[in-house]
Design a protein around this motif. Structure first.
Motif, PDB file in Angstrom:
ATOM      1  N   MET E  96      24.960  45.130  51.368  1.00  0.00           N
ATOM      2  CA  MET E  96      25.874  45.468  52.453  1.00  0.00           C
ATOM      3  C   MET E  96      27.350  45.272  52.120  1.00  0.00           C
ATOM      4  N   LEU E  97      27.721  45.425  50.857  1.00  0.00           N
ATOM      5  CA  LEU E  97      29.138  45.278  50.497  1.00  0.00           C
ATOM      6  C   LEU E  97      29.884  46.551  50.869  1.00  0.00           C
ATOM      7  N   ASN E  98      31.021  46.364  51.526  1.00  0.00           N
ATOM      8  CA  ASN E  98      31.784  47.511  52.010  1.00  0.00           C
ATOM      9  C   ASN E  98      33.089  47.734  51.264  1.00  0.00           C
ATOM     10  N   THR E  99      33.658  46.668  50.711  1.00  0.00           N
ATOM     11  CA  THR E  99      35.004  46.777  50.145  1.00  0.00           C
ATOM     12  C   THR E  99      35.132  45.973  48.852  1.00  0.00           C
ATOM     13  N   ARG E 100      36.210  46.236  48.162  1.00  0.00           N
ATOM     14  CA  ARG E 100      36.549  45.488  46.960  1.00  0.00           C
ATOM     15  C   ARG E 100      36.763  44.005  47.282  1.00  0.00           C
ATOM     16  N   THR E 101      37.418  43.724  48.386  1.00  0.00           N
ATOM     17  CA  THR E 101      37.650  42.325  48.775  1.00  0.00           C
ATOM     18  C   THR E 101      36.334  41.591  48.959  1.00  0.00           C
ATOM     19  N   GLU E 102      35.406  42.215  49.669  1.00  0.00           N
ATOM     20  CA  GLU E 102      34.099  41.595  49.850  1.00  0.00           C
ATOM     21  C   GLU E 102      33.405  41.398  48.507  1.00  0.00           C
ATOM     22  N   THR E 103      33.536  42.374  47.642  1.00  0.00           N
ATOM     23  CA  THR E 103      32.860  42.296  46.346  1.00  0.00           C
ATOM     24  C   THR E 103      33.460  41.194  45.489  1.00  0.00           C
ATOM     25  N   GLU E 104      34.767  41.042  45.560  1.00  0.00           N
ATOM     26  CA  GLU E 104      35.395  39.941  44.811  1.00  0.00           C
ATOM     27  C   GLU E 104      34.915  38.581  45.323  1.00  0.00           C
ATOM     28  N   VAL E 107      31.427  38.162  43.802  1.00  0.00           N
ATOM     29  CA  VAL E 107      31.363  37.927  42.365  1.00  0.00           C
ATOM     30  C   VAL E 107      31.945  36.559  42.009  1.00  0.00           C
ATOM     31  N   GLN E 108      33.065  36.226  42.633  1.00  0.00           N
ATOM     32  CA  GLN E 108      33.710  34.950  42.288  1.00  0.00           C
ATOM     33  C   GLN E 108      32.883  33.734  42.719  1.00  0.00           C
ATOM     34  N   ALA E 109      32.061  33.920  43.740  1.00  0.00           N
ATOM     35  CA  ALA E 109      31.179  32.821  44.132  1.00  0.00           C
ATOM     36  C   ALA E 109      30.150  32.531  43.037  1.00  0.00           C
ATOM     37  N   CYS E 110      29.930  33.509  42.163  1.00  0.00           N
ATOM     38  CA  CYS E 110      28.944  33.368  41.079  1.00  0.00           C
ATOM     39  C   CYS E 110      29.588  32.952  39.759  1.00  0.00           C
ATOM     40  N   ARG E 111      30.887  32.773  39.730  1.00  0.00           N
ATOM     41  CA  ARG E 111      31.604  32.425  38.485  1.00  0.00           C
ATOM     42  C   ARG E 111      32.307  31.079  38.660  1.00  0.00           C
ATOM     43  N   TYR E 112      32.171  30.238  37.643  1.00  0.00           N
ATOM     44  CA  TYR E 112      32.914  28.971  37.650  1.00  0.00           C
ATOM     45  C   TYR E 112      34.401  29.243  37.419  1.00  0.00           C
ATOM     46  N   PRO E 113      35.271  28.348  37.883  1.00  0.00           N
ATOM     47  CA  PRO E 113      36.702  28.475  37.587  1.00  0.00           C
ATOM     48  C   PRO E 113      36.920  28.553  36.067  1.00  0.00           C
ATOM     49  N   PRO E 114      37.921  29.257  35.610  1.00  0.00           N
ATOM     50  CA  PRO E 114      38.957  29.899  36.428  1.00  0.00           C
ATOM     51  C   PRO E 114      38.571  31.294  36.904  1.00  0.00           C
ATOM     52  N   GLN E 115      37.394  31.837  36.492  1.00  0.00           N
ATOM     53  CA  GLN E 115      37.072  33.205  36.916  1.00  0.00           C
ATOM     54  C   GLN E 115      36.700  33.294  38.391  1.00  0.00           C
ATOM     55  N   GLY E 116      36.201  32.204  38.943  1.00  0.00           N
ATOM     56  CA  GLY E 116      35.763  32.248  40.334  1.00  0.00           C
ATOM     57  C   GLY E 116      35.809  30.877  40.952  1.00  0.00           C
ATOM     58  N   LEU E 142      24.084  37.407  36.268  1.00  0.00           N
ATOM     59  CA  LEU E 142      24.315  38.806  36.621  1.00  0.00           C
ATOM     60  C   LEU E 142      24.752  38.945  38.074  1.00  0.00           C
ATOM     61  N   THR E 143      25.769  39.750  38.302  1.00  0.00           N
ATOM     62  CA  THR E 143      26.203  40.044  39.672  1.00  0.00           C
ATOM     63  C   THR E 143      26.033  41.536  39.908  1.00  0.00           C
ATOM     64  N   MET E 144      25.265  41.862  40.942  1.00  0.00           N
ATOM     65  CA  MET E 144      24.953  43.259  41.232  1.00  0.00           C
ATOM     66  C   MET E 144      25.347  43.563  42.672  1.00  0.00           C
ATOM     67  N   ALA E 145      26.253  44.505  42.825  1.00  0.00           N
ATOM     68  CA  ALA E 145      26.756  44.868  44.157  1.00  0.00           C
ATOM     69  C   ALA E 145      25.932  46.017  44.711  1.00  0.00           C
ATOM     70  N   MET E 146      25.334  45.822  45.874  1.00  0.00           N
ATOM     71  CA  MET E 146      24.577  46.917  46.467  1.00  0.00           C
ATOM     72  C   MET E 146      25.531  47.945  47.066  1.00  0.00           C
ATOM     73  N   LYS E 154      32.206  54.974  50.170  1.00  0.00           N
ATOM     74  CA  LYS E 154      33.577  55.502  50.209  1.00  0.00           C
ATOM     75  C   LYS E 154      34.483  54.708  49.261  1.00  0.00           C
ATOM     76  N   ASN E 155      34.257  53.388  49.211  1.00  0.00           N
ATOM     77  CA  ASN E 155      35.114  52.518  48.397  1.00  0.00           C
ATOM     78  C   ASN E 155      34.544  52.250  47.005  1.00  0.00           C
ATOM     79  N   LEU E 156      33.628  53.100  46.592  1.00  0.00           N
ATOM     80  CA  LEU E 156      32.891  52.895  45.356  1.00  0.00           C
ATOM     81  C   LEU E 156      33.806  52.666  44.147  1.00  0.00           C
ATOM     82  N   ALA E 157      34.790  53.529  43.986  1.00  0.00           N
ATOM     83  CA  ALA E 157      35.647  53.457  42.797  1.00  0.00           C
ATOM     84  C   ALA E 157      36.381  52.113  42.756  1.00  0.00           C
ATOM     85  N   ASP E 158      36.778  51.659  43.916  1.00  0.00           N
ATOM     86  CA  ASP E 158      37.515  50.402  44.025  1.00  0.00           C
ATOM     87  C   ASP E 158      36.577  49.211  43.749  1.00  0.00           C
ATOM     88  N   ILE E 159      35.430  49.230  44.384  1.00  0.00           N
ATOM     89  CA  ILE E 159      34.436  48.169  44.189  1.00  0.00           C
ATOM     90  C   ILE E 159      34.088  48.034  42.712  1.00  0.00           C
TER      91      ILE E 159
END
Lengths: 252, 252, 252, 252, 252, 252
Positions: E96-104, E107-116, E142-146, E154-159
Motif C-alpha cells: 500500500m505504498l503511495n508516495t516516495r516519502t512513504e517509501t523512504e 526503506v530507512q526503517a530497514c537500514r541502520y544509520p547512517p542510511q536509515g 531486502l526491501t520490496m515496495a508493493m 502514478k508515483n512509480l517513477a519517483d518511488i
C-alpha cells in the motif's frame, strides 16, 4: 460471510443487544455466543485478546452461532481494521475518534475502492462465498465511530456526515471523563443525558444508528427507551466477577 | 495495583536495578522475578514477546513477587502504551523519541484526562483496587523517554521539559550508532561519557530520573557511580548465552 | 512454595471455600483468585485447560494472591500428578478412584521416597525455597481422592486407610449416576444424604478431611452445615453463564 | 531426518555433551542449539514444555543447527514415545524404569515391526526423506533407559539385556534419593561412585552407551573421565539463574 | 544470518520462485520450506499469522532449510519492519505504498544509520554471526515496495528512485481494483499487461528487481517470460483448497 | 450437540467421506470443513495437534459447518477419550486395539453408566442442549475400533462383538506392516484385499460399520465399491504437499 443480520434487525425497528468480550479465549466466546446476544464485540482495546492469535479462534467460536461478531479495535489503525475484517469481523467499532478526517480514514479503511482503500484478501471473511463477498462487503460491513472524547463530541455534527459511516457508538466512561463530569457514567445525570440526547439527534439527522456502552442491564433498558438502537449491557469479565462475588457473599 | 515501589526507593535515594526480558515466556519471567531485581522490563521492541498473548502471562508471573513490571514498547504508539498499562505494566519505556512533540504524545497517552488522553479500561491494572486505581494512576505510572537518536539527543533539553515525564532512559547502543561513535557502548569512551554527563545534568535540572542500558554488571556499577539512578545490567538471553558458553568451554 | 495455608485453616476448624476453573486462561484465573476463595482448583479433567501450556500461566496468576492452587487431574496418571506438583499445584484431586490399590498409586506419586515414588525436579514448586522444598513437600502437598464411582463408594473404608491420603472429595454428579440415583445431585434426596453421611463418618474415623462438589452456593451452605470441611460452590463457566443469562432476561 | 550424528561420534570414541531444556520456548531452544552441544534434550517430565504445542517449535528450532534433538518423556507411555519420534526427536530418554518388562515396553514402542510396535506416521521425522525413513528409523532412533529407582538399579543387569536398547542414562538425583543416600548427587560420595561404576560395567558388558545427569560442568568432566560417553552438564533454567544471580551479586 | 542467497541467484540471472504463507503454523511453514521454493513470504497482512507469537516459529521452521524467509508486513509501520528483521526475516515486502516519502520511511526503517533509522537489537537475526551482522545487514536485507494503489502507480517513477530500495513488487489484485480494471488479475488483459510493462521498464531503469503476485503457476510462467525476476505462483491456503476440492470431486 | 448426522446418512445407505487433519490450526480446520466432507477427523496420534489447547479451536472451527468432528486419539487412554468427547468430538477412532478387553475399555470410556464409565462433565458437548445431552450421548457418540495390528486382526471376531461398538476402522498402513505384507497399502494386493474382505464380513455379521484409511481418492473409490461405508481419501498435509509440488513442477 452470511448477510449481516444486524442490518435486517435494525430495518425491522428492533433494538439489538450487544455483549462485550474481554476474556481472551474461544471457550468463553462460544459460551457467550450461545447466550443469545444479537452481536458480540471482541474488545481489542481494553480486553485481553488483541492479536489474531487470540482473536481468530474467538471469531470462529462465535461463528458456530448466528451471533454477529464485531471488533472494537485498539486504535484508528487501518492495518488492524482490515485484518479484523479479513478474519471475519462483520463490523468495526473504532475508539477515540476526534475529527471528521480521522473518521474518514477509519471508514475508508473498511471499504474497498472506489469508496475506500481496503486492501483485497478476505481469506476467512469470504470462506463459503468467495464469489460474492467483494460485491457485498462495502454494503454489509458495519463501521461504528466511538464518540468518547471532548473533541469528538465537539465535532459530532461533522463526524456524523462521514460518507458510508453506519453508526455512532457512545463510549460513556471516557466521554464522562474527558468532558469533566463529576460522576462517571451516571445514567441519571442530566448533563450526561443531555449529551446523549444531542448524540441521538445528530444520529437521527444523519440516518446513523446510535449505540451505547451501558455497564448494566438496567442502564441498557433505560438507553433503549431513550432511543438507542444497539445497547451493550454487560461484559464477560464483570459478569463473572459479579456472579462469583455474589456466590461468595452467600457463603460468608 | 499496589503503589509503585520504585517511586519510594528513588525518594529514599536508592539506585534501582532493572532486569531485561527478551525470552517470551512466563516461566523465565518468574525465574527472573525471583532473582531480586527492583524492576523487570519486558522488551516488546527487540525482544520476542510483543503482544499481550505472550506479555500478559509474563506480567502475571512478575506479579507473584514485589518486582515492578515495566514494558519497553516497540514504538511511540498510544494504543500499545495504553494496552500495556491496562494489563498491569507500572511504567512504559518508549524508544526512538526525537522531539518534544513526540514525547508529549507518548506521555499523554499514559495519563488520564485532563493530563493526557489515556482511555479508561484498566482491567488488570485495577484488579484488587477497582475504586482507587483511577485516582492514583496518573501519579504512579512511570513514563520514561529513551534518548537514543541523534535528534533526541539534540532536543534533549526540550524533551526533558515535557510535563509529567518521569525519566530519561539512555539507549546506549543506538545512541552510539546514531551519533557516529567509533566504538559501540564503550563505557570508557570520553565522547560517550561526555554525552552521558550532559544527559545527567539535563535530568537533574528538570527533576527527572536518569536511567541507562549498561550491557554488563561492571558497566552498571560505573553508571551507578556516575549518577544514574536506575541501571540495567543484563538481559535474560545474554545471561543464558554467557553461562552456557562458559559451561561448555570448561568441558572442551 | 509457601507453607500450605489450607492446612492451617483446617487446623483452626474452618471450612474452606474452593472455586473451580474450567476456562483455560490466566486472566480468568487471576480474576477468580482476587474473588476471595481459600483455594482454586484447575479442572484438567472436564475443564478446557488440560496441559501445562495452559495450566502454568493459570498457576502463576493464582500465585499473585494467597489463594491455594489445586489441580483436578484428568486421570490417575502418575506423570500428570508429578507434573502438576512440579508446576506449583499445592494439591491434587484425583478422579474415578475405585480401589485402595489405585489410591495408593495416586498418593505415592505425590510423595517423595521413602513414602512414595515422586520423581525429583520441582522447578517451579521450589522457586524461592530451593533448599527447603524437598523437606516439607511430603507434609504439605495435599492428596484428595474423589469418591464418585460405585466401586469407589463400595471400597470407601479401604480407600480411606491409604497412608498419607489427606482427604476424600465427593464427586456428587458422577456418584449419583453410577449409584443409579433417580435425581442427579439433589441435595435433599435422602439416598444421597445417606451416602454423604457415610462418607463423612468414614472420613472422621480415618482422620481425613471431607470435601464436596456442590454446584451452587446454597448447596455449599448445606454441606458445610452437614460437616464437610471444604466445599466447592461454583465454577467459573457456570457463574458466567448464569450472570449473562440473568442480564439478558432483564432486557427481554 | 539426517542420519543420527550421535551414533557416528560415539563410534569415533567421543564423549558427547548434552544440554537440557526446561524453558518452554523455541527461542531459548534455538539459542541453546547455537551454543555448540552435541545434543539437546527437551525435558517433558520436569521441564515446562510437555505437549507438542510447545515441543514442536523447539524441535524445529534445534533443527536449524546440527545439534541432535532428544526428548526426556514424562513417563513410560507408548503414545508419548511415538509422538515425539514422529515429531522429529532422534531419541527418547525414558524415566523411572524399574524392570526389564517395562524397558521392553519402552524400547518396542520406539521400533517399527517386527522389532517393536511403533505405529506408522512419521510426518515430521520423515520430512525430506519420505522414502528412506522407515528403512533406517529402527537403527537410528536412540532409546535410553533411565536408571534412577531402587528397583531399576536392582534389576540393572536384566534391563541392560533388553534387545535394541541403546543406552543407560543415570538419573543421579532420583537414584540418590531412592537408594537413601545421605547426600544428593555428591559426585565425591564413594557410595554413589560405586553405583556408577557398577552401571558402567553393566553397560560395557551389554555393549550399551552410558550417559549421566551431572548438574555442573565440573561434575561432567569427572564423569567423562570415569567413562561416561554422554554427559549432561547443565540446564537452561539453572544456567540462567546462576548467571543472573552472579550479576546481581556484583551490583550489591 | 547467512548471506542472502536471493541476491546471488538474481546476480546469476535466475528468476526466483516465492511461496506465500497464510496458514499460521510452523508445521505448514516447514512443509512449504521443504517443497523447494527459493523464498517463502509470511503474509502478515492478509494471512492469519500477524504477530511474533505465530511468526517466530514459522521463521525458525523455514530456517531448517535454505529457503529465504521474507515477511509481507501489514502496513508501513517501522516497528513491525524492525521486529520482523530482528526475528530473522531477510526481507520486507511493504504493502500500500503511495508516495516516495512513504517509501523512504519504509526503506530507512530497514537500514541502520547512517542510511536509515533501524534500531539495534537483531537478537535472532544475528544468532551465529553476532560479530558480522551489523556490518552486512544494510547490504543484504531486502526491501520490496508493493505497487498496488492508483497513487503508487502514478508515483512509480519517483518511488523507484528511493535510495537503497531493492525491488518493486506488484500487488496484482489490489492494483487492478484501484485502477478500476473490469477484470481482476486477468493476465491476458492488455490494460494490465501495459501497466506491468511500464513497471518492468521503471524497475530496469532504476536497477530494481521486479516481482509479482501471480495467483497460479501458469500466470507465473507468463510473468517470468515477460521479465519478472521473482514470481509468486501460489499460496498455501489456496493450494490446500484446490487439492482437497479436486479430491472430493473425484469421489462424487 | 446436534444429533449426529453420520448416523442418519449411514441409515440412508450412503457411504460417507471423511477428511483427515494433521495441521494443528483452526484456520485449516475451517478451510477443510468448508470443502464438503461428511466428517473430519483430527489426528491426535500422528498429527501435530495433540492437546485441547490446539484441538479445541479446531473443533470449534469445524462446528461453524455441518461437518461432523471426530478425533483419532493417540492411544487407548480413557482420559483422552472422555476429554475429546467433552470438548465436542462426536466420535472417537481408537488406534492399536489388540483384544476384546482393550476394546471394551475403550468403548465403555465413551459411554455413561450403566453402559460404561464415562465421567460427567460435557461442558462444550452439551452447549446449547444442556438438558438433552446426557440422554442421547450414549446413542449418538461414535466408537470406532482401529484394526491395524496383527493381534487385532487375529482377534477380529471377538473385538467385533464388543457391546455398543459402532465401527471397525482399518488402519491400512500399520496393518500391512504388522502382517508382514511386502507392499505397504497396495490396494491391488490380493493379500490385503483378502483381509479387507474378511473385515467387511465380520463387520456385516456384527452389524458394525466398516471404515478405512485410503491414502488417495482413487483408493477411496475402490474401497467404497468394495463395501466400506466410510472412506478417508486424503489428509490436509499430503494434499498441501501434492498441490505445491505439482505447482512447482510446472515452473521448472
Amino acid at each position: 460471510m452470511p448477510s449481516n443480520p444486524l442490518l435486517t434487525r435494525w430495518q425491522q425497528g428492533r433494538t439489538t443487544i450487544n455483549g462485550w468480550l474481554c476474556i481472551p479465549t474461544s471457550w468463553t466466546a462460544e459460551v457467550m455466543a450461545h447466550a443469545g446476544f444479537d452481536s458480540l464485540t471482541i474488545d481489542a482495546q481494553h480486553g485481553l485478546a488483541t492479536d489474531l492469535t487470540a482473536i481468530l479462534p474467538m471469531l470462529q467460536a462465535i461463528a458456530t452461532t448466528d451471533t454477529v461478531p464485531l471488533v472494537r479495535v485498539a486504535w484508528n489503525d487501518p492495518a488492524q481494521h482490515m485484518r479484523m475484517l479479513d478474519a471475519g469481523a462483520q463490523g468495526i467499532i473504532c475508539p477515540m475518534l476526534n475529527t471528521r478526517t480521522e473518521t474518514e480514514a477509519f471508514v475508508q479503511a473498511c471499504r474497498y475502492p472506489p469508496q475506500g482503500y481496503r486492501s483485497i484478501g478476505p481469506l476467512r471473511a469470504s470462506l463459503g462465498d468467495e464469489a460474492g463477498y467483494l460485491g457485498k462487503a462495502n454494503d454489509e460491513v458495519l463501521t461504528m465511530a466511538m464518540i468518547e472524547t471532548a473533541d469528538g463530541y465537539k465535532n459530532l455534527a461533522d463526524i456524523a456526515q462521514t460518507p458510508t459511516l453506519d453508526a455512532l457508538y457512545v463510549g460513556t466512561w471516557d466521554l464522562c471523563m474527558t468532558m469533566g463530569l463529576e460522576k462517571m457514567a451516571d445514567f441519571d445525570d442530566p448533563v450526561l443525558l443531555g449529551m446523549l440526547d444531542n448524540i441521538l439527534n445528530v444520529a437521527a439527522k444523519n440516518n446513523l444508528l446510535a449505540a451505547i456502552h451501558c455497564g448494566t442491564p438496567e442502564n441498557a433498558i433505560k438507553m433503549r427507551e431513550m432511543g438507542f438502537r444497539m445497547v451493550t449491557p454487560l461484559t464477560d469479565t464483570f459478569s463473572l466477577q459479579q456472579a462469583v462475588g455474589e456466590g461468595l457473599r452467600k457463603l460468608r
